[in-house]
Motif scaffolding. Structure first.
Motif, PDB file in Angstrom:
ATOM      1  N   LEU A  33      17.849 -17.321  15.053  1.00 26.16           N
ATOM      2  CA  LEU A  33      18.810 -16.266  15.363  1.00 26.16           C
ATOM      3  C   LEU A  33      18.478 -15.578  16.678  1.00 26.16           C
ATOM      4  O   LEU A  33      19.370 -15.185  17.424  1.00 26.16           O
ATOM      5  CB  LEU A  33      18.856 -15.223  14.239  1.00 26.16           C
ATOM      6  N   SER A  75      16.773 -18.351  10.024  1.00 29.27           N
ATOM      7  CA  SER A  75      17.439 -18.236   8.729  1.00 29.27           C
ATOM      8  C   SER A  75      17.627 -19.629   8.141  1.00 29.27           C
ATOM      9  O   SER A  75      17.856 -20.601   8.883  1.00 29.27           O
ATOM     10  CB  SER A  75      18.794 -17.538   8.887  1.00 29.27           C
ATOM     11  N   ARG A 133      13.641 -19.026  -3.185  1.00 29.71           N
ATOM     12  CA  ARG A 133      13.196 -18.091  -2.151  1.00 29.71           C
ATOM     13  C   ARG A 133      12.390 -17.003  -2.867  1.00 29.71           C
ATOM     14  O   ARG A 133      11.761 -17.306  -3.876  1.00 29.71           O
ATOM     15  CB  ARG A 133      14.391 -17.497  -1.387  1.00 29.71           C
ATOM     16  N   ALA A 158      23.300 -13.299   9.621  1.00 34.29           N
ATOM     17  CA  ALA A 158      22.773 -13.944   8.410  1.00 34.29           C
ATOM     18  C   ALA A 158      22.614 -12.844   7.373  1.00 34.29           C
ATOM     19  O   ALA A 158      22.400 -11.682   7.735  1.00 34.29           O
ATOM     20  CB  ALA A 158      21.417 -14.602   8.663  1.00 34.29           C
ATOM     21  N   SER A 159      22.726 -13.197   6.098  1.00 28.20           N
ATOM     22  CA  SER A 159      22.517 -12.179   5.055  1.00 28.20           C
ATOM     23  C   SER A 159      22.079 -12.841   3.764  1.00 28.20           C
ATOM     24  O   SER A 159      22.238 -14.059   3.606  1.00 28.20           O
ATOM     25  CB  SER A 159      23.805 -11.384   4.804  1.00 28.20           C
ATOM     26  N   VAL A 172      25.108 -18.933   6.235  1.00 33.68           N
ATOM     27  CA  VAL A 172      24.546 -18.826   7.583  1.00 33.68           C
ATOM     28  C   VAL A 172      24.945 -19.991   8.475  1.00 33.68           C
ATOM     29  O   VAL A 172      25.206 -19.802   9.678  1.00 33.68           O
ATOM     30  CB  VAL A 172      23.008 -18.647   7.525  1.00 33.68           C
ATOM     31  N   LEU A 231      17.488  -6.003  11.838  1.00 31.93           N
ATOM     32  CA  LEU A 231      17.208  -6.543  10.495  1.00 31.93           C
ATOM     33  C   LEU A 231      17.150  -5.393   9.496  1.00 31.93           C
ATOM     34  O   LEU A 231      16.422  -4.418   9.707  1.00 31.93           O
ATOM     35  CB  LEU A 231      15.863  -7.284  10.474  1.00 31.93           C
ATOM     36  N   GLY A 246      11.063 -14.953   3.069  1.00 32.13           N
ATOM     37  CA  GLY A 246      12.043 -14.084   3.722  1.00 32.13           C
ATOM     38  C   GLY A 246      11.485 -12.689   3.985  1.00 32.13           C
ATOM     39  O   GLY A 246      12.200 -11.708   3.907  1.00 32.13           O
ATOM     40  N   ASP A 267      21.076 -15.990   1.754  1.00 35.09           N
ATOM     41  CA  ASP A 267      20.372 -16.871   2.689  1.00 35.09           C
ATOM     42  C   ASP A 267      19.057 -16.215   3.108  1.00 35.09           C
ATOM     43  O   ASP A 267      18.919 -14.991   3.062  1.00 35.09           O
ATOM     44  CB  ASP A 267      21.264 -17.181   3.901  1.00 35.09           C
ATOM     45  N   ILE A 268      18.120 -17.046   3.507  1.00 35.19           N
ATOM     46  CA  ILE A 268      16.756 -16.581   3.772  1.00 35.19           C
ATOM     47  C   ILE A 268      16.609 -16.226   5.249  1.00 35.19           C
ATOM     48  O   ILE A 268      16.967 -17.020   6.118  1.00 35.19           O
ATOM     49  CB  ILE A 268      15.747 -17.688   3.397  1.00 35.19           C
ATOM     50  N   ILE A 269      16.097 -15.021   5.503  1.00 30.46           N
ATOM     51  CA  ILE A 269      15.839 -14.587   6.881  1.00 30.46           C
ATOM     52  C   ILE A 269      14.330 -14.378   7.004  1.00 30.46           C
ATOM     53  O   ILE A 269      13.747 -13.603   6.243  1.00 30.46           O
ATOM     54  CB  ILE A 269      16.575 -13.265   7.194  1.00 30.46           C
ATOM     55  N   THR A 270      13.723 -15.083   7.941  1.00 33.54           N
ATOM     56  CA  THR A 270      12.267 -15.015   8.082  1.00 33.54           C
ATOM     57  C   THR A 270      11.896 -14.706   9.524  1.00 33.54           C
ATOM     58  O   THR A 270      12.523 -15.221  10.451  1.00 33.54           O
ATOM     59  CB  THR A 270      11.635 -16.353   7.640  1.00 33.54           C
TER      60      THR A 270
END
Lengths: 383, 383
Positions: free
Chosen positions: A262, A345, A156, A313-314, A375, A296, A47, A317-320
């Motif tokens: 996203l 995400s 994560r 997304a937040s 998400v 972001l 992430g 949850d994983i945001i990459t």
């Protein structure tokens, strides 16, 4: 970072069979051919944080070449009363590349833990699958000829020791052990995980910003209900989808896994500062037409994605952020203007979506006054 | 600080018999009546540092009242293979008065050390006799009903862990243990005493500036040749000489012990700053006629006494400033203009006068470019 190595279809096939199959022993030997996919998967789970897996990949490769492949084992297939050693690198991700480990820190950790607990360590487990720590303990497993547990403590990457599922499950964080590359060793006992975090961070700083640690030591029986299960296989699958997705790795990721894209476009703004041990700031990605802007929020990891004020997304949850040219995830400290990227995400492990989990890792835990919505629910409803 | 308490002649008599007498078991019970003399002696041995013994005195008094008197034992009278626990307060002296110990830290230290070494602790020993640490472990000895060893690791006060006679004798400084008043516990293992010092200082700072520690754990047999022997009795004798020397405590000290008076007069200058964890500076004392000026160099303790450019006393010998009105030693951070004082010096234990001892604690070890000459030699020759 090394160029992506293509996996042979046979190798890919091997870990594709790791998906849960009732009644079948899931036992795979992790060899050098698995490492590029595993490293890529760990980076995707990072992430934007957790550090670059490259150094861990190189050390694991050498160790596996010298000591042989490492069995990847499910907790159900280990003796219930044996000890699991959750371990990894503790410190600033960037220091890991400058102040190298000696490679045998894991042996010192195992010796100390076996002496403290009076029983044997039967398997090595990464404390976090995201980033460098999904790979670092694999080197130790190879050198000690111990199996690698198909589970971790985060699912994560997160920045602190309280943010582990073992803490949610009530496993004591101590006695924990940290050791540096000179084999200086510290054992910490506290009654409170906040003190563990405080004392370990201070000690790591005294060690020069980098150390290796073991914490939340527990039996296999306890670990079965206190960890994110099968996260190593999941990282292998994610990494494999990206590496095999020639042409459009992100499309492969979205079609073959639970990843949600996203936005796809260009980084048009990065505001970032490194204060204390955190990277803080924000970045904006614009779609090619310039109609959409995704913002972001950054604190080591990518924590919140916002579009026109709405959360896309937040955490947890994983945001990459993935570089469209290389298919490689970009860590927060290397994001820069002009990069062509996709922001994806992934749903996090359900343990973090409970009230107790969100209290430790939800948006509010990082100072964001937004409610958490999973998400896949955000993107299931019509926007 | 509490007012000096007069000792009954009977009490005084008791510890006067502690002077070495061949073939006689030297075993004394330390009761509450001994504490004022012991505290005063520890302060005299502090050489301006080591902290005020008052808090230690109060805790030892309560512990002895509740748990009974503590046998003061010579190392020759303890079983050779039992463990001696060198222990004490670690941190800034002033913090000891603000962040009080819970009183049972010694039990945690003993438990941890017995588990690490797999054998029993048979006696408690102060790591340093000078200042607060001559008293602090006596509280633990009383509560644990363990004897107090008539020895210590410095024969005075010094600021760092390498400056102990156990280090000179080659005893490993680790595994060492520190614990705070919440019973947070840290065990440190290093291959190098400089790392022990570094890691312990950092940890103490994380604990809030104060902790309790045990280090250089060794058997009685080892301790016999690695410590400053009979320093607790010596402190009792010094303190007693001052407390009983009505009218002129310094004259009593000089006539009854090996103390040498360097000057008597008024503090006419103090330049001092607290930087990091050290008090640094200098002070000047003038005799009443104004004919003589003695300059004291300060780094936590009084390190060098100079008159007209000539060294009158220096580390590792002990330099102490005594308030002529109260007979109490004045610690470096409380020295101020106008105080009527006597400056006395005591010969240090011979261990520190060896080449190896001077390398750790001589003037050059503290940055002074003067040769060391034993204080009694300086004052034996005609000036």
């Amino acid at each position: 970072m090394s160029a992506p190595t293509a996996l042979s279809p046979a190798t890919t096939q091997t870990f594709r069979t790791l998906e849960p199959t009732s009644g079948v022993k899931r036992r795979v030997l992790l060899g050098v051919d698995h490492l590029p996919a595993l490293a890529r998967g760990c980076a995707l789970f990072g992430g934007g944080g957790g550090g670059d897996p490259t150094v861990g990949l190189l050390m694991a490769r050498e160790a596996i070449q010298n000591h042989g492949p490492v069995p990847l084992v499910d907790l159900d297939d280990l003796p219930a009363d044996g000890l699991v050693l959750p371990c990894g690198y503790v410190g600033a991700p960037t220091v890991l590349r400058e102040k190298l480990q000696n490679g045998w820190e894991g042996r010192r950790l195992v010796e100390e833990v076996e002496s403290l607990f009076g029983r044997s360590v039967v398997a090595i487990m990464p404390i976090e699958i995201g980033g460098a720590n999904g790979m670092v303990p694999l080197n130790w497993a190879a050198r000690l000829r111990l199996p690698y547990v198909d589970a971790d403590g985060m699912g994560r990457a997160f920045p602190t020791i309280p943010q582990m599922t073992m803490n949610l499950a009530g496993v004591p964080s101590t006695p924990c052990v940290i050791v540096d590359e000179r084999m200086n060793t510290l054992v910490v006992r506290t009654g409170d995980v906040a003190w563990t975090e405080h004392l370990l961070r201070t000690a790591v700083s005294a060690f020069g910003g980098a150390a290796s640690g073991a914490m939340y030591v527990m039996t296999v029986a306890t670990a079965r209900a206190a960890t994110v299960r099968r996260s190593v296989s999941r990282a292998l699958n994610l990494g494999s989808a990206v590496l095999l997705g020639n042409g459009d790795p992100v499309a492969a990721l979205v079609s073959e896994t639970d990843a949600i894209e996203l936005i796809r476009g260009k980084v048009v703004e990065v505001a970032r500062e490194t204060s204390g041990r955190f990277v803080r700031g924000s970045a904006v990605i614009s779609d090619p037409a310039g109609n959409r802007l995704l913002r972001l929020e950054i604190q080591n990891e990518f924590l919140v994605a916002l579009e026109e004020g709405y959360v896309q997304a937040s955490v947890p949850d994983i945001i990459t952020v993935i570089d469209l040219h290389t298919g490689e995830p970009i860590v927060t400290e290397r994001l820069r203007f002009g990069q062509q990227v996709s922001v994806v995400s992934f749903p996090v492990d359900p343990a973090w979506r409970t009230a107790a989990g969100l209290a430790l890792t939800g948006p509010a835990a990082f100072g964001y006054d937004v409610p958490y919505v999973p998400v896949e629910m955000i993107h299931a409803r019509p926007i």
